[in-house]
Every structure is written in structure tokens, then in C-alpha cells.
Design a protein around this motif. Structure first.
Motif, short mmCIF file in Angstrom:
data_model
loop_
_atom_site.label_atom_id
_atom_site.label_comp_id
_atom_site.label_asym_id
_atom_site.label_seq_id
_atom_site.Cartn_x
_atom_site.Cartn_y
_atom_site.Cartn_z
N TYR A 18 2.68 1.18 0.88
CA TYR A 18 1.98 1.73 2.04
C TYR A 18 1.09 2.92 1.69
CZ TYR A 18 3.93 -1.14 5.79
OH TYR A 18 4.23 -2.17 6.64
N GLY A 37 -2.57 2.31 1.11
CA GLY A 37 -3.42 1.96 2.24
C GLY A 37 -3.89 0.51 2.21
N HIS A 62 -2.14 -2.23 2.44
CA HIS A 62 -1.41 -3.17 3.29
C HIS A 62 -2.24 -3.60 4.50
CE1 HIS A 62 -0.66 0.84 4.90
NE2 HIS A 62 -0.39 0.27 6.06
N LYS A 63 -3.22 -2.78 4.88
CA LYS A 63 -4.05 -3.13 6.04
C LYS A 63 -4.91 -4.37 5.78
CE LYS A 63 -7.80 0.04 4.74
NZ LYS A 63 -8.48 1.31 5.08
N TYR A 64 -5.09 -4.72 4.50
CA TYR A 64 -5.87 -5.90 4.16
C TYR A 64 -5.01 -7.17 4.10
CZ TYR A 64 -9.52 -2.61 2.73
OH TYR A 64 -10.47 -1.61 2.71
#
Length: 207
Positions: A116, A119, A121-123
Motif C-alpha cells: 500500500y 500507492g 494498489h490503486k492500479y
């Protein structure tokens, strides 16, 4: 190669977590099993879910020993880190409109700790982790679960991993396999559809 989807393994593929996992495991083995096991002899467990590793090593109280291992890992001075430029690669894959997901043997709590902060993980449009399937690699269930969640046909996907276990799971799922050579310790055992010398090589094969 035209693919709609890329599914990643994590440890040894996207994240360098080898030292942070196995030096604490050596400590735990010494404390609880009263054994000295060479670092290189533990690498065969790299593809395992953590609980399976603890079980195979012969710990009696599997849950408590696993929890202690997790604590030692997270106290270790060197944490998880991305392999070089993987952040840029994942961002570029997303820009190209390719769906991305995770199929890993990592426990969800550890996944959140290790991944996490990047950053990235948003993809990821799906995250299939150890708790999400009954069977684990080399069984194809984690990859098949990811395909189901993403509504993607196996022919439209590419799986990227670093172990023979990843290769076997990908083959059984009828998904093409790309080997992350930077994390692989058994190159002679792994036969892949594509061989990646660096994360950037993924962009070269995703036309």
C-alpha cells in the motif's frame, strides 16, 4: 502481443521481499525448532503461502509461530521495496488501457503492509491473496479467480511471476507466462512464453 490484462505475482516479481522474510524466518527456526538452516535452503519456500511454510518446516503451533514470524518480518530493518522502475511500468501499462491485477500467495494483511505504501494498489482491479482461494500456486485457482473477477478470458491475459510454481499455475490456467528473471533463482527449471530481464521489458511485449 495484444493482451487485455496483466496479472502479477508479488514477492520476487513486483516486490523485493526475500531478505526481510527469510532472515526473520531463520531467527524463528533457531528459537522454536532449535535448528540452524542455511539461508539458501529456505529459498525453496518462496512460492508458498506463509502458513504453509510454517507447517512444512514442522512448527507445532502453526498459527502462533506464523504470527511471530510476521512480527519479526515487520520489525526487520529492511522492508519491502519495489524492483527498480516498476512504479513507472505499472503506470504506463495503465495508460495503455491494459487491466492489471494481483494473484499472490501473500496474506492480505502483509500485502497491505508491503504494497500500500507504494500507492500502486490503486492500479489493481483485483487482488487475489492467500485467504481468497482454497488452493494456492502451483494450483491454477488463484489465477483463475483473478480472471473470473476481471471477466477476462485466459487467452487475453498474461501472468508475470518468478518461480516454477508461478509457471505451472499459469500453464494450468491456460494463461501465457512471463518470467521475471530478476527474482528467479531457478532459471533452468522455468520455461516461459516471455523472459523479462527488467520490468521495462513488459512494455516491449505489450504492443
Amino acid at each position: 502481443m495484444r493482451k487485455k490484462c496483466v496479472i502479477y505475482d508479488l514477492d520476487g516479481t513486483v516486490l523485493d521481499t526475500e531478505e526481510m522474510n527469510f532472515i526473520p524466518l531463520q531467527r524463528l527456526i533457531k528459537e522454536e525448532l532449535k535448528k540452524d538452516i542455511e539461508y539458501e535452503d529456505l529459498l525453496k519456500y518462496r512460492a508458498n503461502a506463509g502458513l504453509k511454510t510454517i507447517e512444512e518446516l514442522g512448527f507445532k503451533d502453526i498459527e502462533n509461530s506464523y504470527n511471530k514470524w510476521v512480527r519479526y518480518v515487520n520489525e526487520y530493518e529492511k522492508g519491502a521495496k519495489l524492483y527498480e522502475n516498476f512504479d513507472k511500468v505499472i503506470e504506463e501499462v495503465s495508460k495503455r488501457g491494459v487491466i492489471q491485477g494481483i494473484a499472490s500467495s501473500k496474506m492480505r494483511k502483509q500485502y497491505e503492509i508491503d504494497f500500500y505504501d507504494t500507492g500502486l494498489h490503486k492500479y489493481m482491479e483485483c487482488e487475489v491473496l492467500a485467504e481468497d482461494t482454497e488452493k494456492h500456486k502451483p494450483h491454477p485457482e488463484p489465477i483463475l479467480k483473478a480472471l473470473e473477477l476481471l471477466n477476462i478470458d485466459p487467452s487475453e491475459a498474461l501472468y508475470i511471476g518468478d518461480t516454477e510454481s508461478d509457471m505451472l499455475a499459469s500453464k494450468e490456467a491456460n494463461v501465457e507466462f512471463a518470467l521475471a528473471k530478476w527474482g528467479c533463482i531457478d532459471l533452468d527449471k522455468v520455461k516461459a512464453d516471455y523472459y523479462l530481464d527488467s520490468p521495462e521489458d513488459l512494455l516491449k511485449i505489450l504492443k
